[in-house]
Design an enzyme around this catalytic site. Structure first.
Site, mmCIF file in Angstrom:
data_model
loop_
_atom_site.group_PDB
_atom_site.id
_atom_site.type_symbol
_atom_site.label_atom_id
_atom_site.label_comp_id
_atom_site.label_asym_id
_atom_site.label_seq_id
_atom_site.Cartn_x
_atom_site.Cartn_y
_atom_site.Cartn_z
ATOM 1 N N GLY A 11 8.208 0.762 -0.574
ATOM 2 C CA GLY A 11 8.050 -0.444 0.259
ATOM 3 C C GLY A 11 9.280 -1.315 0.178
ATOM 4 O O GLY A 11 9.208 -2.540 0.304
ATOM 5 N N ARG A 92 -4.632 -5.004 4.159
ATOM 6 C CA ARG A 92 -5.971 -5.071 4.740
ATOM 7 C C ARG A 92 -5.904 -5.760 6.098
ATOM 8 O O ARG A 92 -5.329 -6.831 6.223
ATOM 9 C CB ARG A 92 -6.869 -5.859 3.797
ATOM 10 C CG ARG A 92 -8.328 -5.832 4.175
ATOM 11 C CD ARG A 92 -9.106 -6.283 2.961
ATOM 12 N NE ARG A 92 -10.519 -6.402 3.218
ATOM 13 C CZ ARG A 92 -11.392 -6.647 2.247
ATOM 14 N NH1 ARG A 92 -10.981 -6.802 1.012
ATOM 15 N NH2 ARG A 92 -12.665 -6.739 2.522
ATOM 16 N N VAL A 129 2.223 -2.377 -7.828
ATOM 17 C CA VAL A 129 2.118 -3.740 -7.304
ATOM 18 C C VAL A 129 1.256 -3.753 -6.038
ATOM 19 O O VAL A 129 0.465 -4.662 -5.811
ATOM 20 C CB VAL A 129 3.531 -4.303 -6.995
ATOM 21 C CG1 VAL A 129 3.456 -5.697 -6.389
ATOM 22 C CG2 VAL A 129 4.386 -4.310 -8.262
ATOM 23 N N ASN A 131 -1.488 -3.476 -3.384
ATOM 24 C CA ASN A 131 -2.932 -3.673 -3.595
ATOM 25 C C ASN A 131 -3.797 -2.643 -2.880
ATOM 26 O O ASN A 131 -3.385 -2.121 -1.863
ATOM 27 C CB ASN A 131 -3.308 -5.075 -3.109
ATOM 28 C CG ASN A 131 -2.948 -6.107 -4.152
ATOM 29 O OD1 ASN A 131 -3.139 -5.882 -5.336
ATOM 30 N ND2 ASN A 131 -2.406 -7.226 -3.698
ATOM 31 N N ASP A 159 -0.458 -13.483 -11.696
ATOM 32 C CA ASP A 159 -1.643 -14.289 -12.026
ATOM 33 C C ASP A 159 -1.416 -15.043 -13.336
ATOM 34 O O ASP A 159 -1.759 -16.217 -13.460
ATOM 35 C CB ASP A 159 -2.868 -13.380 -12.135
ATOM 36 C CG ASP A 159 -3.014 -12.501 -10.900
ATOM 37 O OD1 ASP A 159 -3.184 -13.048 -9.813
ATOM 38 O OD2 ASP A 159 -2.939 -11.263 -11.036
ATOM 39 N N ARG A 162 0.992 -17.887 -12.688
ATOM 40 C CA ARG A 162 0.300 -18.952 -11.957
ATOM 41 C C ARG A 162 -0.578 -19.770 -12.905
ATOM 42 O O ARG A 162 -0.596 -21.005 -12.850
ATOM 43 C CB ARG A 162 -0.588 -18.335 -10.871
ATOM 44 C CG ARG A 162 0.181 -17.789 -9.673
ATOM 45 C CD ARG A 162 -0.712 -16.904 -8.820
ATOM 46 N NE ARG A 162 -0.088 -16.557 -7.559
ATOM 47 C CZ ARG A 162 -0.549 -15.602 -6.739
ATOM 48 N NH1 ARG A 162 -1.622 -14.904 -7.066
ATOM 49 N NH2 ARG A 162 0.066 -15.362 -5.598
ATOM 50 N N HIS A 187 -6.891 -7.362 -10.703
ATOM 51 C CA HIS A 187 -6.057 -8.267 -9.908
ATOM 52 C C HIS A 187 -6.793 -8.524 -8.596
ATOM 53 O O HIS A 187 -6.545 -7.893 -7.577
ATOM 54 C CB HIS A 187 -4.679 -7.660 -9.645
ATOM 55 C CG HIS A 187 -3.899 -8.434 -8.617
ATOM 56 N ND1 HIS A 187 -3.379 -9.682 -8.856
ATOM 57 C CD2 HIS A 187 -3.587 -8.161 -7.328
ATOM 58 C CE1 HIS A 187 -2.787 -10.132 -7.765
ATOM 59 N NE2 HIS A 187 -2.902 -9.229 -6.821
HETATM 60 P P1 NAI Z 1 5.121 -5.893 3.256
HETATM 61 O O1 NAI Z 1 4.120 -5.458 4.256
HETATM 62 O O2 NAI Z 1 6.124 -6.933 3.584
HETATM 63 O O3 NAI Z 1 5.945 -4.608 2.772
HETATM 64 C C1 NAI Z 1 5.337 -3.418 2.442
HETATM 65 C C2 NAI Z 1 6.327 -2.314 2.748
HETATM 66 O O4 NAI Z 1 5.752 -1.099 2.285
HETATM 67 C C3 NAI Z 1 6.613 -2.138 4.240
HETATM 68 O O5 NAI Z 1 8.010 -2.183 4.444
HETATM 69 C C4 NAI Z 1 6.037 -0.765 4.562
HETATM 70 O O6 NAI Z 1 6.809 -0.062 5.516
HETATM 71 C C5 NAI Z 1 6.086 -0.093 3.192
HETATM 72 N N1 NAI Z 1 5.146 1.010 3.027
HETATM 73 C C6 NAI Z 1 3.888 1.146 3.513
HETATM 74 N N2 NAI Z 1 3.367 2.321 3.145
HETATM 75 C C7 NAI Z 1 4.304 2.937 2.397
HETATM 76 C C8 NAI Z 1 4.367 4.198 1.763
HETATM 77 N N3 NAI Z 1 3.351 5.066 1.858
HETATM 78 N N4 NAI Z 1 5.484 4.528 1.086
HETATM 79 C C9 NAI Z 1 6.521 3.681 1.041
HETATM 80 N N5 NAI Z 1 6.536 2.485 1.643
HETATM 81 C C10 NAI Z 1 5.431 2.110 2.312
HETATM 82 O O7 NAI Z 1 4.289 -6.275 1.969
HETATM 83 P P2 NAI Z 1 4.751 -7.115 0.683
HETATM 84 O O8 NAI Z 1 4.533 -8.547 0.946
HETATM 85 O O9 NAI Z 1 6.082 -6.657 0.246
HETATM 86 O O10 NAI Z 1 3.615 -6.678 -0.361
HETATM 87 C C11 NAI Z 1 3.526 -5.346 -0.806
HETATM 88 C C12 NAI Z 1 2.233 -5.125 -1.555
HETATM 89 O O11 NAI Z 1 2.205 -5.895 -2.729
HETATM 90 C C13 NAI Z 1 0.974 -5.491 -0.785
HETATM 91 O O12 NAI Z 1 0.006 -4.477 -1.003
HETATM 92 C C14 NAI Z 1 0.535 -6.763 -1.434
HETATM 93 O O13 NAI Z 1 -0.868 -6.943 -1.322
HETATM 94 C C15 NAI Z 1 0.933 -6.492 -2.855
HETATM 95 N N6 NAI Z 1 1.044 -7.676 -3.703
HETATM 96 C C16 NAI Z 1 0.608 -7.570 -4.990
HETATM 97 C C17 NAI Z 1 0.698 -8.625 -5.857
HETATM 98 C C18 NAI Z 1 0.215 -8.497 -7.266
HETATM 99 O O14 NAI Z 1 0.189 -9.512 -7.938
HETATM 100 N N7 NAI Z 1 -0.154 -7.343 -7.763
HETATM 101 C C19 NAI Z 1 1.271 -9.909 -5.426
HETATM 102 C C20 NAI Z 1 1.738 -9.923 -4.069
HETATM 103 C C21 NAI Z 1 1.614 -8.830 -3.243
#
Ligand code: NAI
Length: 326
Positions: A11, A92, A129, A131, A159, A162, A187
């Site tokens: 990602g 989601r 990371v 979700n 978390d 925060r 989480h």
């Molecule tokens: P985003 O949507 O901006 O980026 C996600 C990227 O992953 C996109 O560029 C997409 O093309 C890529 N992607 C999708 N499927 C993929 C795959 N099979 N292989 C490789 N790349 C793939 O999302 P963002 O904001 O960067 O968040 C990413 C994830 O992190 C989300 O699932 C979000 O819920 C999660 N997250 C987790 C947190 C935690 O505390 N554990 C905190 C904040 C976000």
């Protein structure tokens, strides 16, 4: 000169990637004397955007960055990596049930687990990371059975951070005064930020704050709902703070924990604190810089017990929804 640590980031062209890659390349994750190499993994449609991110990495001329590879092929992407940071996942969408989300992402994490097992360096460690991160990690781990279970992590550090800031601001002290902040469980909105064991200036946080009503009825939901509050304010989900928490997670696992303190990471439970063995559950973790262990003798009172059990029950439900993928 030192051999670079090779880090895969999935990602990589997403929001978190846009912050995380530059922190890794600048030395925040492994320190100012350690070269790093990046394997950036994206899906096909995002390869153009990834190209742009790689151009920007070039334009930083980072002294510690040994090389950067971009790929949408998992075998190539996880080749020889020492760390796999699994950030990418499918968000989601409206009308999607939790079970649908778990299954869509489940398929991603089976393939990634298998590709890590087949291609990564023998010392590979993985932090999930994307979700739902605990259960995605469970799926990847179970699809890479030759890799020891203690090398799999899911991120609850955002978390923790925060929660630390909420306690510090309530007490009117700097965040560095707050220690021993455990996030227990999943989480998700059921996570339990444990204010009973947290300390402020070395004293029990509940004693310093002296307002159990606030701790139970304001602090806990504010931490649980902080992600939603960020989305509401910013129009997109936490990204820079999430990337910062990834850096903190890896740093805490690779440097010795200050004596008496611990940090929160979701790891494969062996039944510690009566959590369900085999689930990826957030626990208080200490590191000696190489190996980690679960902090011992953390008191769990009746209130905490109920909160931990509720979050672990949710993890067990998620496990049941994906058990066909394990
Ligand atoms: P985003 O949507 O901006 O980026 C996600 C990227 O992953 C996109 O560029 C997409 O093309 C890529 N992607 C999708 N499927 C993929 C795959 N099979 N292989 C490789 N790349 C793939 O999302 P963002 O904001 O960067 O968040 C990413 C994830 O992190 C989300 O699932 C979000 O819920 C999660 N997250 C987790 C947190 C935690 O505390 N554990 C905190 C904040 C976000």
């Amino acid at each position: 000169s030192k051999k670079p640590i090779r880090v895969a980031v999935t990602g990589a062209a997403g929001q978190i990637g846009y912050s995380l890659l530059f922190r890794i390349a600048s030395g925040s994750m492994f320190g100012p004397d350690q070269p790093v190499a990046l394997n950036l993994i994206e899906i096909e449609p995002a390869m153009g955007a990834l190209e742009g991110v790689m151009m920007e990495l070039d334009d930083c001329a980072f002294p510690l960055l040994a090389d950067v590879r971009g790929s949408c092929d998992l075998n190539e992407g996880f080749k020889d990596v020492n760390w796999a940071l699994l950030v990418g996942s499918v968000p989601r969408k409206a009308g999607m049930e939790r079970g649908d989300l778990l299954n869509i992402n489940g398929k991603i994490f089976t393939g990634q687990g298998q590709a890590i097992e087949k291609n990564a360096a023998s010392d590979v460690r993985t932090v999930v990371v994307g979700n739902p991160c605990n259960t995605n990690c469970l799926i990847a781990m179970n699809n890479a059975k030759s890799i020891p279970q203690d090398r799999w992590f899911a991120m609850t550090r955002l978390d923790e951070n925060r929660a630390i800031t909420q306690l510090a601001s309530k007490a009117g002290v700097h965040s560095t005064e707050v220690t021993n902040m455990t996030i227990w469980g999943n989480h998700s909105a059921t996570q339990y930020p444990d204010f009973y064991n947290a300390k402020i200036g070395g004293k029990p946080a509940a004693e310093v704050i002296n307002d159990e009503g606030w701790l139970k009825d304001t602090f806990i939901p504010v931490v649980q709902q902080r992600g939603a509050a960020i989305i509401k304010a910013r129009g997109s989900s936490s990204a820079a703070s999430a990337a910062n928490a990834v850096v903190d997670t890896v740093r805490s696992l690779t440097t010795p924990t200050a004596p008496g303190n611990w940090n929160s990471v979701a790891v494969c439970s062996k039944g510690e604190y009566d959590t369900k063995p085999g689930l990826i559950t957030s626990l208080p973790i200490v590191s000696d810089g190489t190996n980690w262990s679960v902090a011992e003798n953390v008191p769990v009172n009746e209130f905490s017990r109920a909160k931990i059990d509720a979050s672990v029950d949710e993890l067990a439900t998620e496990h049941d929804l994906v058990k066909g993928l394990l």
